[in-house]
Design a protein around this motif. Structure first.
Motif, PDB file in Angstrom:
ATOM      1  N   LEU A  11       0.787  -1.227   0.000  1.00  0.00           N
ATOM      2  CA  LEU A  11       0.000   0.000   0.000  1.00  0.00           C
ATOM      3  C   LEU A  11       0.824   1.284   0.000  1.00  0.00           C
ATOM      4  CD1 LEU A  11      -2.892  -0.975   2.406  1.00  0.00           C
ATOM      5  CD2 LEU A  11      -2.857  -0.972  -0.096  1.00  0.00           C
ATOM      6  N   VAL A  12       1.964   1.275   0.645  1.00  0.00           N
ATOM      7  CA  VAL A  12       2.764   2.496   0.736  1.00  0.00           C
ATOM      8  C   VAL A  12       3.192   2.927  -0.663  1.00  0.00           C
ATOM      9  CG1 VAL A  12       4.936   3.471   1.573  1.00  0.00           C
ATOM     10  CG2 VAL A  12       3.530   2.077   3.088  1.00  0.00           C
ATOM     11  N   GLY A  13       2.906   4.183  -0.993  1.00  0.00           N
ATOM     12  CA  GLY A  13       3.275   4.735  -2.287  1.00  0.00           C
ATOM     13  C   GLY A  13       2.186   4.641  -3.350  1.00  0.00           C
ATOM     14  N   GLN A  14       1.078   3.959  -3.047  1.00  0.00           N
ATOM     15  CA  GLN A  14      -0.016   3.860  -4.012  1.00  0.00           C
ATOM     16  C   GLN A  14      -0.741   5.202  -4.113  1.00  0.00           C
ATOM     17  OE1 GLN A  14      -0.590   1.383  -6.023  1.00  0.00           O
ATOM     18  NE2 GLN A  14       0.872  -0.017  -5.078  1.00  0.00           N
ATOM     19  N   LYS A  15      -1.288   5.488  -5.273  1.00  0.00           N
ATOM     20  CA  LYS A  15      -1.977   6.755  -5.512  1.00  0.00           C
ATOM     21  C   LYS A  15      -3.467   6.625  -5.239  1.00  0.00           C
ATOM     22  CE  LYS A  15       1.316   8.282  -8.911  1.00  0.00           C
ATOM     23  NZ  LYS A  15       1.586   8.735 -10.255  1.00  0.00           N
ATOM     24  N   VAL A  16      -4.056   7.711  -4.736  1.00  0.00           N
ATOM     25  CA  VAL A  16      -5.501   7.761  -4.533  1.00  0.00           C
ATOM     26  C   VAL A  16      -6.183   7.498  -5.869  1.00  0.00           C
ATOM     27  CG1 VAL A  16      -7.419   9.274  -3.914  1.00  0.00           C
ATOM     28  CG2 VAL A  16      -5.313   9.332  -2.571  1.00  0.00           C
ATOM     29  N   GLY A  17      -7.202   6.660  -5.845  1.00  0.00           N
ATOM     30  CA  GLY A  17      -7.920   6.278  -7.052  1.00  0.00           C
ATOM     31  C   GLY A  17      -7.459   4.953  -7.629  1.00  0.00           C
ATOM     32  N   SER A  18      -6.362   4.426  -7.106  1.00  0.00           N
ATOM     33  CA  SER A  18      -5.835   3.146  -7.587  1.00  0.00           C
ATOM     34  C   SER A  18      -6.655   1.985  -7.038  1.00  0.00           C
ATOM     35  CB  SER A  18      -4.387   2.946  -7.143  1.00  0.00           C
ATOM     36  OG  SER A  18      -3.548   3.914  -7.684  1.00  0.00           O
ATOM     37  N   ARG A  19      -6.732   0.919  -7.816  1.00  0.00           N
ATOM     38  CA  ARG A  19      -7.242  -0.365  -7.343  1.00  0.00           C
ATOM     39  C   ARG A  19      -6.045  -1.299  -7.335  1.00  0.00           C
ATOM     40  NH1 ARG A  19     -12.676  -3.043  -9.209  1.00  0.00           N
ATOM     41  NH2 ARG A  19     -13.330  -1.807  -7.433  1.00  0.00           N
ATOM     42  N   VAL A  20      -5.786  -1.907  -6.187  1.00  0.00           N
ATOM     43  CA  VAL A  20      -4.597  -2.720  -5.997  1.00  0.00           C
ATOM     44  C   VAL A  20      -5.010  -4.147  -5.644  1.00  0.00           C
ATOM     45  CG1 VAL A  20      -2.459  -2.934  -4.680  1.00  0.00           C
ATOM     46  CG2 VAL A  20      -3.410  -0.673  -5.099  1.00  0.00           C
ATOM     47  N   VAL A  21      -4.463  -5.110  -6.359  1.00  0.00           N
ATOM     48  CA  VAL A  21      -4.635  -6.514  -6.002  1.00  0.00           C
ATOM     49  C   VAL A  21      -3.390  -6.908  -5.220  1.00  0.00           C
ATOM     50  CG1 VAL A  21      -4.886  -8.872  -6.835  1.00  0.00           C
ATOM     51  CG2 VAL A  21      -6.031  -6.997  -8.037  1.00  0.00           C
ATOM     52  N   VAL A  22      -3.608  -7.336  -3.982  1.00  0.00           N
ATOM     53  CA  VAL A  22      -2.497  -7.647  -3.087  1.00  0.00           C
ATOM     54  C   VAL A  22      -2.508  -9.141  -2.782  1.00  0.00           C
ATOM     55  CG1 VAL A  22      -1.462  -7.150  -0.848  1.00  0.00           C
ATOM     56  CG2 VAL A  22      -2.698  -5.348  -2.060  1.00  0.00           C
ATOM     57  N   ILE A  23      -1.404  -9.800  -3.078  1.00  0.00           N
ATOM     58  CA  ILE A  23      -1.243 -11.219  -2.752  1.00  0.00           C
ATOM     59  C   ILE A  23      -0.080 -11.306  -1.782  1.00  0.00           C
ATOM     60  CG2 ILE A  23      -0.750 -13.518  -3.658  1.00  0.00           C
ATOM     61  CD1 ILE A  23      -1.931 -12.487  -6.348  1.00  0.00           C
ATOM     62  N   ILE A  24      -0.370 -11.763  -0.578  1.00  0.00           N
ATOM     63  CA  ILE A  24       0.620 -11.781   0.494  1.00  0.00           C
ATOM     64  C   ILE A  24       0.938 -13.222   0.875  1.00  0.00           C
ATOM     65  CG2 ILE A  24       1.143 -11.040   2.851  1.00  0.00           C
ATOM     66  CD1 ILE A  24      -0.954  -8.810   2.452  1.00  0.00           C
ATOM     67  N   PRO A  25       2.166 -13.666   0.611  1.00  0.00           N
ATOM     68  CA  PRO A  25       2.552 -15.012   1.043  1.00  0.00           C
ATOM     69  C   PRO A  25       2.611 -15.060   2.571  1.00  0.00           C
ATOM     70  CG  PRO A  25       4.455 -13.843   0.173  1.00  0.00           C
ATOM     71  CD  PRO A  25       3.261 -12.948  -0.039  1.00  0.00           C
ATOM     72  N   SER A  26       2.501 -16.234   3.117  1.00  0.00           N
ATOM     73  CA  SER A  26       2.400 -16.361   4.579  1.00  0.00           C
ATOM     74  C   SER A  26       3.589 -15.756   5.321  1.00  0.00           C
ATOM     75  CB  SER A  26       2.220 -17.825   4.985  1.00  0.00           C
ATOM     76  OG  SER A  26       3.371 -18.577   4.681  1.00  0.00           O
ATOM     77  N   ASP A  27       4.788 -15.775   4.725  1.00  0.00           N
ATOM     78  CA  ASP A  27       5.943 -15.227   5.443  1.00  0.00           C
ATOM     79  C   ASP A  27       5.872 -13.707   5.590  1.00  0.00           C
ATOM     80  OD1 ASP A  27       6.444 -15.127   2.625  1.00  0.00           O
ATOM     81  OD2 ASP A  27       8.569 -14.780   3.020  1.00  0.00           O
ATOM     82  N   LEU A  28       5.026 -13.036   4.803  1.00  0.00           N
ATOM     83  CA  LEU A  28       4.814 -11.596   4.960  1.00  0.00           C
ATOM     84  C   LEU A  28       3.448 -11.301   5.575  1.00  0.00           C
ATOM     85  CD1 LEU A  28       6.278 -10.252   1.602  1.00  0.00           C
ATOM     86  CD2 LEU A  28       7.364 -10.299   3.846  1.00  0.00           C
ATOM     87  N   GLY A  29       2.752 -12.369   5.945  1.00  0.00           N
ATOM     88  CA  GLY A  29       1.437 -12.240   6.564  1.00  0.00           C
ATOM     89  C   GLY A  29       1.487 -12.715   8.006  1.00  0.00           C
ATOM     90  N   TYR A  30       0.816 -13.830   8.273  1.00  0.00           N
ATOM     91  CA  TYR A  30       0.728 -14.344   9.641  1.00  0.00           C
ATOM     92  C   TYR A  30       1.590 -15.578   9.872  1.00  0.00           C
ATOM     93  CZ  TYR A  30      -3.008 -10.988  10.111  1.00  0.00           C
ATOM     94  OH  TYR A  30      -3.717  -9.821  10.148  1.00  0.00           O
ATOM     95  N   GLY A  31       2.382 -15.969   8.868  1.00  0.00           N
ATOM     96  CA  GLY A  31       3.329 -17.065   9.036  1.00  0.00           C
ATOM     97  C   GLY A  31       2.676 -18.377   9.385  1.00  0.00           C
ATOM     98  N   ASP A  32       3.406 -19.194  10.102  1.00  0.00           N
ATOM     99  CA  ASP A  32       2.921 -20.517  10.493  1.00  0.00           C
ATOM    100  C   ASP A  32       1.883 -20.452  11.605  1.00  0.00           C
ATOM    101  OD1 ASP A  32       4.539 -21.769   8.628  1.00  0.00           O
ATOM    102  OD2 ASP A  32       6.204 -21.996  10.037  1.00  0.00           O
ATOM    103  N   ALA A  33       1.819 -19.331  12.325  1.00  0.00           N
ATOM    104  CA  ALA A  33       0.901 -19.204  13.453  1.00  0.00           C
ATOM    105  C   ALA A  33      -0.537 -18.961  13.012  1.00  0.00           C
ATOM    106  CB  ALA A  33       1.351 -18.071  14.372  1.00  0.00           C
ATOM    107  N   GLY A  34      -0.726 -18.278  11.864  1.00  0.00           N
ATOM    108  CA  GLY A  34      -2.073 -17.918  11.449  1.00  0.00           C
ATOM    109  C   GLY A  34      -2.625 -16.833  12.333  1.00  0.00           C
ATOM    110  N   SER A  35      -3.926 -16.578  12.212  1.00  0.00           N
ATOM    111  CA  SER A  35      -4.585 -15.550  13.025  1.00  0.00           C
ATOM    112  C   SER A  35      -6.052 -15.913  13.202  1.00  0.00           C
ATOM    113  CB  SER A  35      -4.461 -14.185  12.351  1.00  0.00           C
ATOM    114  OG  SER A  35      -5.126 -13.189  13.097  1.00  0.00           O
ATOM    115  N   GLY A  36      -6.422 -16.175  14.427  1.00  0.00           N
ATOM    116  CA  GLY A  36      -7.806 -16.515  14.717  1.00  0.00           C
ATOM    117  C   GLY A  36      -8.222 -17.832  14.082  1.00  0.00           C
TER     118      GLY A  36
END
Length: 69
Positions: free
Chosen positions: A25-50
């Motif tokens: 998200l950092v550096g994106q311009k207002v009005g943009s539509r962004v598709v974000v795919i986050i691998p687990s190592d940049l997300g919640y890792g092996d622990a997950g969330s909830g």
């Protein structure tokens, strides 16, 4: 599969989100539509969330940038 039916805008500081979300998200311009795919190592890792994000899950978001603060 997790799908949110909540289409209300959300406001949050990028310093308080997972690394992959911040990086996408950092550096994106207002009005943009962004598709974000986050691998687990940049997300919640092996622990997950909830109950809905399991360890090792890849996260996918479609985000409309409506404004910045």
């Amino acid at each position: 599969d997790v799908c949110s039916s909540d289409l209300e805008p959300a406001s949050f500081p990028t310093s308080s989100v997972i690394q992959g979300f911040h990086d996408a998200l950092v550096g994106q311009k207002v009005g943009s539509r962004v598709v974000v795919i986050i691998p687990s190592d940049l997300g919640y890792g092996d622990a997950g969330s909830g109950d809905q994000i399991k360890g090792g899950d890849t996260l996918v978001f479609v985000i409309d940038i409506l404004g910045v603060q």
